[in-house]
Design an enzyme around this catalytic site. Structure first.
Site, PDB file in Angstrom:
ATOM      1  N   ASP A  16      11.095  66.828  45.001  1.00  7.38           N
ATOM      2  CA  ASP A  16      12.580  66.595  45.183  1.00  7.38           C
ATOM      3  C   ASP A  16      12.924  67.210  43.713  1.00  7.38           C
ATOM      4  O   ASP A  16      12.835  66.746  42.708  1.00  7.38           O
ATOM      5  CB  ASP A  16      13.076  65.058  45.368  1.00  7.38           C
ATOM      6  CG  ASP A  16      14.351  65.042  45.093  1.00  7.38           C
ATOM      7  OD1 ASP A  16      15.220  65.979  44.851  1.00  7.38           O
ATOM      8  OD2 ASP A  16      14.922  64.188  45.540  1.00  7.38           O
ATOM      9  N   ASP A  58      14.264  67.228  49.895  1.00  6.57           N
ATOM     10  CA  ASP A  58      12.720  67.232  49.442  1.00  6.57           C
ATOM     11  C   ASP A  58      12.602  68.900  49.932  1.00  6.57           C
ATOM     12  O   ASP A  58      12.712  69.405  50.857  1.00  6.57           O
ATOM     13  CB  ASP A  58      11.941  66.455  50.211  1.00  6.57           C
ATOM     14  CG  ASP A  58      11.871  64.896  49.559  1.00  6.57           C
ATOM     15  OD1 ASP A  58      11.506  64.975  48.392  1.00  6.57           O
ATOM     16  OD2 ASP A  58      12.392  64.343  50.150  1.00  6.57           O
ATOM     17  N   GLY A 108      -3.194  72.640  35.341  1.00 11.24           N
ATOM     18  CA  GLY A 108      -4.294  72.974  36.405  1.00 11.24           C
ATOM     19  C   GLY A 108      -4.092  72.433  37.732  1.00 11.24           C
ATOM     20  O   GLY A 108      -4.863  72.827  38.415  1.00 11.24           O
ATOM     21  N   ASP A 136      11.461  62.064  54.863  1.00  9.01           N
ATOM     22  CA  ASP A 136      12.353  62.104  53.801  1.00  9.01           C
ATOM     23  C   ASP A 136      12.930  60.374  53.816  1.00  9.01           C
ATOM     24  O   ASP A 136      12.988  59.924  54.904  1.00  9.01           O
ATOM     25  CB  ASP A 136      13.716  62.594  53.671  1.00  9.01           C
ATOM     26  CG  ASP A 136      14.437  62.557  52.363  1.00  9.01           C
ATOM     27  OD1 ASP A 136      13.684  62.327  51.271  1.00  9.01           O
ATOM     28  OD2 ASP A 136      15.674  62.846  52.493  1.00  9.01           O
ATOM     29  N   TYR A 233      10.798  53.580  38.813  1.00  8.51           N
ATOM     30  CA  TYR A 233      11.347  54.280  39.847  1.00  8.51           C
ATOM     31  C   TYR A 233      11.653  55.845  39.599  1.00  8.51           C
ATOM     32  O   TYR A 233      12.606  55.967  38.859  1.00  8.51           O
ATOM     33  CB  TYR A 233      12.423  53.323  40.389  1.00  8.51           C
ATOM     34  CG  TYR A 233      12.888  53.987  41.612  1.00  8.51           C
ATOM     35  CD1 TYR A 233      12.062  53.997  42.706  1.00  8.51           C
ATOM     36  CD2 TYR A 233      14.142  54.358  41.732  1.00  8.51           C
ATOM     37  CE1 TYR A 233      12.714  54.750  44.195  1.00  8.51           C
ATOM     38  CE2 TYR A 233      14.558  55.098  42.680  1.00  8.51           C
ATOM     39  CZ  TYR A 233      13.814  55.116  43.875  1.00  8.51           C
ATOM     40  OH  TYR A 233      14.564  55.634  45.122  1.00  8.51           O
ATOM     41  N   LYS A 236      11.049  58.017  46.473  1.00 12.40           N
ATOM     42  CA  LYS A 236      10.453  57.102  47.092  1.00 12.40           C
ATOM     43  C   LYS A 236       9.119  57.880  47.771  1.00 12.40           C
ATOM     44  O   LYS A 236       8.696  57.672  48.857  1.00 12.40           O
ATOM     45  CB  LYS A 236      11.036  56.632  48.289  1.00 12.40           C
ATOM     46  CG  LYS A 236      10.416  55.498  49.329  1.00 12.40           C
ATOM     47  CD  LYS A 236      10.397  54.345  48.379  1.00 12.40           C
ATOM     48  CE  LYS A 236       9.333  53.260  48.991  1.00 12.40           C
ATOM     49  NZ  LYS A 236       9.153  51.699  48.304  1.00 12.40           N
ATOM     50  N   ASP A 238       8.308  60.755  49.080  1.00 11.53           N
ATOM     51  CA  ASP A 238       8.561  61.110  50.382  1.00 11.53           C
ATOM     52  C   ASP A 238       7.254  61.864  51.036  1.00 11.53           C
ATOM     53  O   ASP A 238       7.089  63.057  50.235  1.00 11.53           O
ATOM     54  CB  ASP A 238       9.923  62.040  50.709  1.00 11.53           C
ATOM     55  CG  ASP A 238      10.962  61.028  50.239  1.00 11.53           C
ATOM     56  OD1 ASP A 238      11.146  59.895  50.493  1.00 11.53           O
ATOM     57  OD2 ASP A 238      11.999  61.670  49.512  1.00 11.53           O
ATOM     58  N   SER A 247      -8.033  71.857  71.428  1.00 12.58           N
ATOM     59  CA  SER A 247      -9.427  72.409  71.437  1.00 12.58           C
ATOM     60  C   SER A 247     -10.386  71.468  70.544  1.00 12.58           C
ATOM     61  O   SER A 247     -10.901  72.135  69.587  1.00 12.58           O
ATOM     62  CB  SER A 247      -9.432  74.066  70.954  1.00 12.58           C
ATOM     63  OG  SER A 247      -8.408  74.821  71.513  1.00 12.58           O
ATOM     64  N   TYR A 352      13.476  49.277  42.193  1.00 13.85           N
ATOM     65  CA  TYR A 352      13.972  48.533  41.159  1.00 13.85           C
ATOM     66  C   TYR A 352      14.744  47.044  41.725  1.00 13.85           C
ATOM     67  O   TYR A 352      15.055  47.007  42.799  1.00 13.85           O
ATOM     68  CB  TYR A 352      14.964  49.177  40.158  1.00 13.85           C
ATOM     69  CG  TYR A 352      16.002  50.191  40.905  1.00 13.85           C
ATOM     70  CD1 TYR A 352      17.159  49.629  41.528  1.00 13.85           C
ATOM     71  CD2 TYR A 352      15.859  51.647  41.165  1.00 13.85           C
ATOM     72  CE1 TYR A 352      17.954  50.258  42.174  1.00 13.85           C
ATOM     73  CE2 TYR A 352      16.712  52.321  41.923  1.00 13.85           C
ATOM     74  CZ  TYR A 352      17.928  51.709  42.267  1.00 13.85           C
ATOM     75  OH  TYR A 352      18.720  52.520  42.961  1.00 13.85           O
TER      76      TYR A 352
HETATM   77  P1  13P Z   1      14.650  60.354  47.565  1.00 11.01           P
HETATM   78  O1  13P Z   1      13.359  59.690  47.241  1.00 11.01           O
HETATM   79  O2  13P Z   1      14.757  61.197  48.834  1.00 11.01           O
HETATM   80  O3  13P Z   1      15.094  61.049  46.224  1.00 11.01           O
HETATM   81  O4  13P Z   1      15.751  59.163  47.669  1.00 11.01           O
HETATM   82  C1  13P Z   1      15.898  58.110  46.691  1.00 11.01           C
HETATM   83  C2  13P Z   1      17.120  57.174  46.716  1.00 11.01           C
HETATM   84  O5  13P Z   1      17.143  56.248  46.170  1.00 11.01           O
HETATM   85  C3  13P Z   1      17.836  57.463  48.244  1.00 11.01           C
HETATM   86  O6  13P Z   1      18.747  56.250  48.047  1.00 11.01           O
HETATM   87  P1  13P Z   2      -7.234  71.551  74.817  1.00 10.48           P
HETATM   88  O1  13P Z   2      -8.298  72.006  75.654  1.00 10.48           O
HETATM   89  O2  13P Z   2      -6.596  72.832  73.913  1.00 10.48           O
HETATM   90  O3  13P Z   2      -7.343  70.467  74.009  1.00 10.48           O
HETATM   91  O4  13P Z   2      -5.886  71.486  75.843  1.00 10.48           O
HETATM   92  C1  13P Z   2      -5.858  70.375  76.477  1.00 10.48           C
HETATM   93  C2  13P Z   2      -4.614  69.865  77.105  1.00 10.48           C
HETATM   94  O5  13P Z   2      -4.671  70.535  78.386  1.00 10.48           O
HETATM   95  C3  13P Z   2      -3.636  69.685  76.506  1.00 10.48           C
HETATM   96  O6  13P Z   2      -2.476  68.713  77.380  1.00 10.48           O
HETATM   97 MG    MG Z   3      16.457  62.733  45.790  1.00  9.02          MG
HETATM   98 MG    MG Z   4      13.668  62.514  49.135  1.00  6.75          MG
END
Ligand code: 13P
Ligand code: 13P
Ligand code: MG
Ligand code: MG
Length: 388
Positions: A16, A58, A108, A136, A233, A236, A238, A247, A352
């Site tokens: 974010d 986000d 890094g 989110d 804080y 959250k 997200d 397969s 908080y």
């Molecule tokens: P975000 O973690 O998505 O930034 O939201 C924080 C928040 O305080 C929402 O009310």
């Molecule tokens: P896969 O063989 O790719 O797992 O598919 C199975 C299938 O039929 C999904 O509903």
């Molecule tokens: Mg935010």
């Molecule tokens: Mg968020």
């Protein structure tokens, strides 16, 4: 290494970096700034391909490359993309510009610096379907329930019963994010023990899932918990998650099926409330009511020759309308509790709180209540403390 055995990596890194009109939605100019950085990395051959999107506030970078997980080069690209986007966010005066970038200096690896990271490396199958989930207003443990259902619940995943390639079951790598430890557990043998842990999603988070008989990676979740990293804080945490499908893995529909139940997750307003997780299309991934309800988007891709084909916006489907309606009803119901638990999180999980200040203010007004001998109950801070 022969070309066909080369391992491809898909990295989903999110942060974010600031949003429009509150914790609502990423601004297109910040996405454009991030895209420019990824386009340059692609032209230099550092990454093979990328897709930039957002879920609420986000910013989500989906990248493929041949550099493996935890590659400093890839993390640096992501970091630079976030920095450039945050710069634009600051210029535009967006809300909480740079929110998740906890430091100025990159060293890094973006882990521990704020962004959430989910990466997996594998030898590409002839058809390699993956689903990228991005949520989110919630936390990494929000994926515990759906992951359990996808990889361990035969009532959700028919393949566990009828597909010989799934029948041996899956291994779960479960993190204790408070203690910084993890444990590997096996389904179906240890189903009840697994549930004993992951039913406490604030602390025990499924980080990875492997197919048991050949150790193939099946799923990975970002487990960064920002407030644990920052010690205060800052949002959250997200989360994002990558799941491989078909397969020898659960079918696409088995991967999506748990999200038809809008389970309660921690997050929502100020990161301090329980609310239903609503599966939505990307265009509806913008939180409004009480900064929510918490939302999740699923984008389906195929990876071919290291490139991303897609996406398909998987919850953009009337088959999830009823889930959304139920989620909205639950949201209305639980909202009416206002500041009361269990809508509001417990004191140990709130992002908080004014409780210490209120108690301090009232400390001289509290009088001895001679009701019974109080045996000195423990102050319960940790989640695992038990009563004697
Ligand atoms: P975000 O973690 O998505 O930034 O939201 C924080 C928040 O305080 C929402 O009310
Ligand atoms: P896969 O063989 O790719 O797992 O598919 C199975 C299938 O039929 C999904 O509903
Ligand atoms: Mg935010
Ligand atoms: Mg968020």
């Amino acid at each position: 290494m022969p070309e066909e055995k080369k391992k491809v990596t898909i990295s989903v890194i999110k942060a974010d970096i600031g949003s429009l009109a509150g914790h609502h939605v990423v601004h297109p100019d910040t996405m454009a700034a991030a895209s420019r950085v990824l386009a340059e990395a692609k032209s230099k051959g550092i990454i093979n391909d990328y897709y930039v999107t957002n879920v609420g506030d986000d910013l989500e970078l989906i990248m493929t490359h041949y550099k493996g997980v935890d590659s400093p080069e890839i993390h640096e690209v992501a970091w630079n993309a976030f920095k450039e986007a945050a710069k634009v966010a600051k210029e535009l005066g967006l809300y909480a510009a740079g929110q998740d970038l906890l430091t100025e200096a990159f060293s890094g690896n973006v882990r521990g610096l704020g962004p959430g990271v989910a990466e997996m490396e594998f030898v590409e199958r002839p058809a390699e379907p993956v689903v990228v989930f991005m949520a989110d207003k919630t936390e990494p443990g929000a994926f515990n329930l759906p992951l359990f259902r996808i990889f361990a619940d035969p009532f959700n995943t028919a393949g566990l019963v009828i597909d010989p390639r799934l029948h041996n079951g899956f291994k779960f790598e479960i993190y204790d994010v408070f203690e910084g430890k993890y444990v590997e557990m096996s389904a179906p043998e240890e189903l009840y023990d697994i549930l004993a842990l992951i039913g406490t999603p604030a602390r025990f988070v499924i980080r990875r899932v492997y197919r048991k008989h050949d150790n193939e990676i099946a799923a990975v979740v970002s487990v960064e918990r920002l407030n644990l990293i920052a010690g205060r804080y800052v949002g959250k945490d997200d989360p994002v998650m990558i799941v491989r499908a078909q397969s020898g893995f659960p079918a696409l529909g088995e991967v999506l099926e748990p999200f038809a139940f809008p389970h309660l997750v921690a997050g929502w307003m100020r990161g301090s409330h329980w609310g239903p997780l609503m599966p939505v299309s990307q265009r509806n991934a913008r939180c409004t009511r009480f900064d929510g309800p918490p939302r999740v988007v699923a984008l389906g891709f195929n990876i071919k020759n290291g490139k991303l084909v897609g996406p398909a916006d998987l919850f953009d489907d009337p088959a999830f309308d009823e889930t959304r309606r139920v989620a909205q009803q639950i949201a209305d119901y639980v909202r009416r509790h206002g500041p009361f638990m269990p809508h509001r999180l417990g004191p140990e999980e709130m992002e908080y709180t004014t409780l210490p200040q209120v108690l301090e203010k009232l400390k001289d007004r509290f009088k001895e209540a001679r009701l019974y001998e109080v045996k000195g109950p423990k102050v319960r801070t940790g989640l695992l403390e038990t009563h004697e």
